[in-house]
Design a protein around this motif. Structure first.
Motif, PDB file in Angstrom:
ATOM      1  N   SER A   1       0.845  -1.201   0.000  1.00  0.00           N
ATOM      2  CA  SER A   1       0.000   0.000   0.000  1.00  0.00           C
ATOM      3  C   SER A   1       0.876   1.246   0.000  1.00  0.00           C
ATOM      4  O   SER A   1       2.098   1.166   0.196  1.00  0.00           O
ATOM      5  CB  SER A   1      -0.885   0.014   1.241  1.00  0.00           C
ATOM      6  N   GLY A   2       0.221   2.388  -0.165  1.00  0.00           N
ATOM      7  CA  GLY A   2       0.938   3.648  -0.162  1.00  0.00           C
ATOM      8  C   GLY A   2       1.495   3.984   1.211  1.00  0.00           C
ATOM      9  O   GLY A   2       2.624   4.465   1.347  1.00  0.00           O
TER      10      GLY A   2
ATOM     11  N   ASN B   1       5.448   4.654   2.128  1.00  0.00           N
ATOM     12  CA  ASN B   1       5.977   5.824   2.834  1.00  0.00           C
ATOM     13  C   ASN B   1       6.604   5.443   4.170  1.00  0.00           C
ATOM     14  O   ASN B   1       7.612   6.025   4.573  1.00  0.00           O
ATOM     15  CB  ASN B   1       4.865   6.855   3.042  1.00  0.00           C
TER      16      ASN B   1
ATOM     17  N   PHE C   1      -0.603  14.401   2.048  1.00  0.00           N
ATOM     18  CA  PHE C   1      -1.202  13.158   2.544  1.00  0.00           C
ATOM     19  C   PHE C   1      -0.220  12.023   2.296  1.00  0.00           C
ATOM     20  O   PHE C   1       0.245  11.831   1.180  1.00  0.00           O
ATOM     21  CB  PHE C   1      -2.538  12.860   1.855  1.00  0.00           C
ATOM     22  N   HIS C   2       0.073  11.262   3.355  1.00  0.00           N
ATOM     23  CA  HIS C   2       1.048  10.178   3.201  1.00  0.00           C
ATOM     24  C   HIS C   2       0.569   8.841   3.731  1.00  0.00           C
ATOM     25  O   HIS C   2       1.319   7.863   3.667  1.00  0.00           O
ATOM     26  CB  HIS C   2       2.365  10.579   3.867  1.00  0.00           C
TER      27      HIS C   2
ATOM     28  N   GLU D   1       5.005  15.608  -2.326  1.00  0.00           N
ATOM     29  CA  GLU D   1       4.251  15.128  -3.493  1.00  0.00           C
ATOM     30  C   GLU D   1       4.456  16.122  -4.637  1.00  0.00           C
ATOM     31  O   GLU D   1       4.329  17.333  -4.427  1.00  0.00           O
ATOM     32  CB  GLU D   1       2.743  15.083  -3.189  1.00  0.00           C
TER      33      GLU D   1
ATOM     34  N   GLU E   1      -4.779  14.404  -2.188  1.00  0.00           N
ATOM     35  CA  GLU E   1      -5.810  14.599  -1.157  1.00  0.00           C
ATOM     36  C   GLU E   1      -5.866  16.068  -0.733  1.00  0.00           C
ATOM     37  O   GLU E   1      -6.892  16.553  -0.307  1.00  0.00           O
ATOM     38  CB  GLU E   1      -5.519  13.745   0.086  1.00  0.00           C
TER      39      GLU E   1
HETATM   40  C1  LIG Z   1      -3.452   7.382  -1.123  1.00  0.00           C
HETATM   41  C2  LIG Z   1      -2.159   7.975  -0.779  1.00  0.00           C
HETATM   42  C3  LIG Z   1      -1.343   7.413   0.214  1.00  0.00           C
HETATM   43  C4  LIG Z   1      -1.780   6.240   1.048  1.00  0.00           C
HETATM   44  O1  LIG Z   1      -1.914   5.088   0.282  1.00  0.00           O
HETATM   45  P1  LIG Z   1      -2.712   3.838   0.890  1.00  0.00           P
HETATM   46  O2  LIG Z   1      -2.554   2.785  -0.165  1.00  0.00           O
HETATM   47  O3  LIG Z   1      -4.122   4.280   1.091  1.00  0.00           O
HETATM   48  O4  LIG Z   1      -2.063   3.481   2.167  1.00  0.00           O
HETATM   49  C5  LIG Z   1      -0.105   7.983   0.431  1.00  0.00           C
HETATM   50  N1  LIG Z   1       0.314   9.043  -0.274  1.00  0.00           N
HETATM   51  C6  LIG Z   1      -0.443   9.613  -1.227  1.00  0.00           C
HETATM   52  C7  LIG Z   1       0.103  10.773  -2.006  1.00  0.00           C
HETATM   53  C8  LIG Z   1      -1.710   9.105  -1.513  1.00  0.00           C
HETATM   54  O5  LIG Z   1      -2.466   9.685  -2.443  1.00  0.00           O
END
Ligand SMILES: *Cc1c(COP(=O)(O)O)cnc(C)c1O
Length: 397
Positions: free
Chosen positions: A104-105, A109, A135-136, A187, A192
């Motif tokens: 996942s994102g 991070n 947003f991270h 970013e 977000e």
């Molecule tokens: C969605 C998002 C995340 C988090 O990713 P998940 O897969 O929901 O944990 C982190 N950074 C950015 C820039 C995002 O848009």
């Protein structure tokens, strides 16, 4: 019976209310999704920048089907045939170092944060500077990294070692620097945070600053990466090279996978035992991501993102000229925000009622993230729906 009412009742009874879902979607094809009642919607959200080559793309479906029959998972205690090929594909198109795979994102991070700490440990550097409105992710470390108070409320005590600066304001990043700073995380386009592209002088300034200070520059490419902005990765618009990037969302085209890709200089910070995840880089996830990358390359989808993004932006500008509640249209490639001068949630609902899926973000922004496969016909349809919905809304408001 699987009626939408029953599904929603079951959901509300057994699934935690962390989201407030609306439609029950049952099927997707290309740029379209269908709800349980058979209504069709133009999907200009792509599951939040995830289904980047559209729904049910035959190349992706075939790759997942084939790999699931051959081998789905073995753990990282064994080599698998697919993971190194994906790592090569990513490294060759970005920073030329090595990859760490996760799911996942937030996890990508989290890995960047741990990488920065391990890298800085011997120098006493551990602090990470992030931007306001960023947003991270939602793990404890990544929600702390996130520059928005609303995701932190009630979760203290939060991990230490984060400092915050204003996005697009280099002086404020300089002011946040200390002898403990290990890295800056940014970013290229805040998603977000309301679809805010970084200014070129800001990104160039960050790269120069990090080099002068001997600290690391990280780009969170979870949303703006993998072709979304019209380049493979968002940072590539700026002629800079970060030390590492975080990927997820669109990478697997709907199959969960996240990744960190590094430059050679920090490719060997993680060693055996430094970091791990059971599901990271399974053969099936990597096969999905490779298939997505093949389609993006074969069908020149970064170029399509640039062209369709420009066409969509132009259409939206025309719509914006007709309604005084629209303040601005902004974005890069197929990451586009319609910025209103009032809360946008009602317009999101109205767009859906007119057959278009998009998302209200940062209170006053309607965020559009159509698949990179979007066509001129889709764009024309979307613009006409947006125009009609705005006309209805302007009469109400
Ligand atoms: C969605 C998002 C995340 C988090 O990713 P998940 O897969 O929901 O944990 C982190 N950074 C950015 C820039 C995002 O848009």
């Amino acid at each position: 019976m699987n009626t939408p009412q029953n599904i929603q009742e079951l959901h509300d009874r057994y699934v935690m209310a962390t989201y407030a879902p609306s439609l029950t979607l049952v099927r997707g094809r290309g740029t379209y999704v269908w709800d349980a009642e058979g209504r069709r919607y133009l999907d200009f959200l792509s599951g939040i920048a995830v289904t980047n080559i559209g729904h049910g793309h035959p190349h992706l479906v075939r790759a997942i089907r084939r790999q699931s029959r051959r081998l789905m998972h073995v753990s990282n205690l064994f080599y698998n045939e697919v993971q190194p090929r994906l790592a090569q594909a990513l490294a060759e198109r970005s920073l030329g170092g090595k990859c760490f795979f996760c799911n996942s994102g937030a996890e990508a991070n989290e890995a960047l944060i741990k990488l920065a700490r391990l890298w800085g440990h011997s120098q006493g550097r551990y602090e990470i500077i992030t931007m306001r409105n960023s947003f991270h992710g939602r793990t404890l470390a990544t929600l702390t990294a996130t520059g928005q108070d609303k995701v932190k409320k009630g979760f203290d005590p939060l991990p230490q070692g984060f400092a915050y600066a204003e996005f697009n304001d280099l002086a404020s990043v300089k002011a946040a620097l200390t002898e403990r700073t290990a890295a800056v995380l940014v970013e290229a386009v805040q998603g977000e945070g309301g679809v805010r592209p970084a200014r070129p002088d800001f990104m160039q300034g960050l790269a120069d600053l990090c080099e002068q200070e001997g600290i690391l520059l990280f780009c969170d490419e979870v949303q703006c990466g993998v072709g979304r902005t019209g380049q493979w990765f968002g940072y590539q618009h700026y002629g800079i090279k970060p030390h590492a990037i975080a990927l997820a969302k669109g990478l697997g085209g709907g199959f969960p996978i996240g990744a960190v890709v590094t430059a050679p200089a920090v490719a060997d910070i993680f060693q055996v035992g430094s970091h791990a995840t059971t599901f990271g880089g399974t053969p099936i996830a990597c096969a999905a991501a490779l298939a997505v990358m093949e389609v993006i390359e074969r069908d020149a989808l970064t170029e399509n993102a640039r062209r369709m993004g420009a066409a969509f932006m132009e259409g939206l500008q025309q719509v914006a000229g007709r309604y005084d509640f629209i303040h601005e249209v902004r974005g890069t490639g197929l990451m586009i925000g319609l910025v209103l001068n009032q809360p946008a949630k009602e317009l999101e609902v109205l767009l859906r009622a007119h057959g278009l899926i998009a998302l209200a973000t940062a209170d006053t922004v309607i965020r559009f993230l159509p698949p990179l496969t979007v066509t001129e016909t889709d764009i024309r349809k979307a613009v006409s729906i947006i125009d009609r919905a705005c006309a209805v809304w302007s009469k109400r408001a």
